[in-house]
Structure formats: structure tokens, C-alpha cells
Design a protein around this motif. Structure first.
Motif, PDB file in Angstrom:
ATOM      1  N   SER A  63       9.134  56.208  78.816  1.00 46.23           N
ATOM      2  CA  SER A  63       7.707  56.211  78.490  1.00 46.23           C
ATOM      3  C   SER A  63       7.125  54.816  78.302  1.00 46.23           C
ATOM      4  O   SER A  63       5.981  54.560  78.683  1.00 46.23           O
ATOM      5  N   GLY A  64       7.886  53.887  77.705  1.00 46.09           N
ATOM      6  CA  GLY A  64       7.375  52.537  77.532  1.00 46.09           C
ATOM      7  C   GLY A  64       7.032  51.890  78.865  1.00 46.09           C
ATOM      8  O   GLY A  64       5.953  51.307  79.043  1.00 46.09           O
ATOM      9  N   ALA A  65       7.963  51.990  79.820  1.00 44.28           N
ATOM     10  CA  ALA A  65       7.711  51.450  81.153  1.00 44.28           C
ATOM     11  C   ALA A  65       6.604  52.222  81.857  1.00 44.28           C
ATOM     12  O   ALA A  65       5.802  51.633  82.591  1.00 44.28           O
ATOM     13  N   PHE A  87      10.982  46.806  84.464  1.00 48.85           N
ATOM     14  CA  PHE A  87      11.976  46.470  83.442  1.00 48.85           C
ATOM     15  C   PHE A  87      11.399  45.571  82.356  1.00 48.85           C
ATOM     16  O   PHE A  87      11.786  45.698  81.184  1.00 48.85           O
ATOM     17  N   VAL A  88      10.479  44.686  82.696  1.00 47.95           N
ATOM     18  CA  VAL A  88       9.852  43.855  81.664  1.00 47.95           C
ATOM     19  C   VAL A  88       9.079  44.731  80.689  1.00 47.95           C
ATOM     20  O   VAL A  88       9.174  44.570  79.463  1.00 47.95           O
ATOM     21  N   THR A  89       8.308  45.691  81.203  1.00 44.84           N
ATOM     22  CA  THR A  89       7.528  46.555  80.315  1.00 44.84           C
ATOM     23  C   THR A  89       8.438  47.510  79.539  1.00 44.84           C
ATOM     24  O   THR A  89       8.190  47.786  78.355  1.00 44.84           O
ATOM     25  N   GLY A  90       9.481  48.011  80.174  1.00 42.35           N
ATOM     26  CA  GLY A  90      10.397  48.919  79.485  1.00 42.35           C
ATOM     27  C   GLY A  90      11.193  48.231  78.392  1.00 42.35           C
ATOM     28  O   GLY A  90      11.340  48.760  77.284  1.00 42.35           O
ATOM     29  N   ILE A  91      11.705  47.035  78.679  1.00 46.62           N
ATOM     30  CA  ILE A  91      12.449  46.279  77.667  1.00 46.62           C
ATOM     31  C   ILE A  91      11.491  45.789  76.584  1.00 46.62           C
ATOM     32  O   ILE A  91      11.813  45.822  75.388  1.00 46.62           O
TER      33      ILE A  91
END
Length: 198
Positions: free
Chosen positions: A115-117, A88-92
Motif C-alpha cells: 500500500s505504501g508504494a 521501491f523508493v516510495t515503498g521503502i
């Protein structure tokens, strides 16, 4: 799905469920759960929910396959709680970088996808297992994980800066990589990278 780790399994199930609901009522799902640059301040949950929506079956399959392949390895090492924090840190973080670029360029569009996460997970895998050899399909070459991530980062930066492959959130991918790098660097500094507790 018995060989899947718990978080990875539940993320896949939720993403598939969201895809089915989108097929049933696309306008409603998109309005409520996609990442809207003009609505995110009044709909802050979209910073999370956009990760569970996808723009078609190929988009969904590619992200979930990558999550399965690399995410399970990280969840085995970190445990479910720590893996979810990373996810969630990487996705947000990816969403925030993408929104910033949109505001700076004045180019606004809806965003969906994990994709971001997923790119954050690729960074996590490369930092934990840098010497692991990975066989690419296109092109058919063998490459160590650390170089694999650097090559992908370079491609995403090039595509993002040049505006090539419109409709793909290249800076969200880069945001996931960057947030993944800094979170793992922080955990290394705290000597908690390989533990299942913080």
C-alpha cells in the motif's frame, strides 16, 4: 497479462506467489518477510519484502488492481527501470515513516502490504496527469486526479491521527505519498521526469 508492462506484471506475480507461500507456511513467511519493528535492523531486507506480502485476498486484490490501473501508465512513460526505482523508493520510504511513527508512539505491530508504494504511485499519476478525471465507486463521483490524491491524503492523515480503523498503516500510506511527491519534484528539477533515462 499480455497488456501489462513488465515491472507491473512481475510485481503482481511475486505478490500472488508470496500469498500462496504464506498460506502454506504463514509463521515462517511472516517471521522472515513481514516488517518487524524489532527485527528490521538485523533483517533489513524486510524493508523490501513486506511490500510483497498481504493480509488477505481483498488486500492483495485492491493493491494489485490499483497497481495495474495506475502503475502501467507510469511504466509506459518512465520505462521499467525508472518505474522500479520509484516503486521501491516510495515503498521503502513508506516503511521508514511507519516505523518512525511506531517508535514515537510506542505502538508496535507487524506490517505487510504494497500500500505504501501504491499510494506513491497514486501521487505519481496525479502529478503527471493532474487533470485526468477519475470516477469513484464509493461515493459515485467524478474527481480530477490531483483532488483525488489530496482527498485520500486528508483521509489517511485524519484516520492516522485519530487512531480510527486500527490495524491499517495510515502513516505508511502517507509516507508513500510524501516520498512520491519529493522524488517526482526532484526529477522535475533535474528535467528527467518524462524521460526513460535518469
Amino acid at each position: 497479462m499480455n497488456n501489462l508492462t513488465p515491472a507491473v506484471k512481475h510485481i503482481i506475480v511475486i505478490c500472488v506467489g508470496m500469498m500462496l507461500l504464506t498460506y502454506i507456511n504463514d509463521p515462517l513467511m511472516t517471521r522472515l518477510f513481514a516488517l518487524h519493528p524489532y527485527k528490521v535492523l538485523t533483517h533489513p531486507w524486510q524493508l523490501v519484502t513486506y511490500m510483497f506480502m498481504h493480509g488477505g485476498l481483498f488486500h492483495l486484490f485492491f493493491n494489485m488492481y490499483t497497481l495495474y490501473f495506475f502503475g502501467t501508465a507510469l511504466e509506459y512513460v518512465w520505462g521499467t527501470k525508472k518505474f522500479l526505482v520509484f516503486y521501491f523508493v516510495t515503498g521503502i520510504g513508506a516503511a521508514l515513516v511507519h516505523l518512525l511513527v511506531q517508535y514515537l508512539t510506542g505502538s508496535f505491530a507487524l506490517t505487510v502490504g504494497a500500500s505504501g508504494a501504491i499510494y506513491g504511485i497514486l501521487m505519481g499519476f496525479a502529478m503527471l496527469y493532474p487533470e485526468t478525471e477519475m470516477r469513484l465507486l464509493f461515493p459515485p463521483v467524478v474527481m480530477k486526479a490531483k483532488w483525488f490524491v489530496l482527498v485520500f491524503a486528508g483521509i489517511e492523515l485524519l484516520l492516522g491521527v485519530t487512531g480510527t480503523q486500527a490495524g491499517v498503516a495510515h502513516f505508511a500510506h502517507l509516507g508513500g505519498l510524501v516520498f512520491g511527491y519529493f522524488l517526482i519534484t526532484y526529477w522535475k528539477k533535474k528535467r528527467t521526469l518524462y524521460g526513460k533515462d535518469f
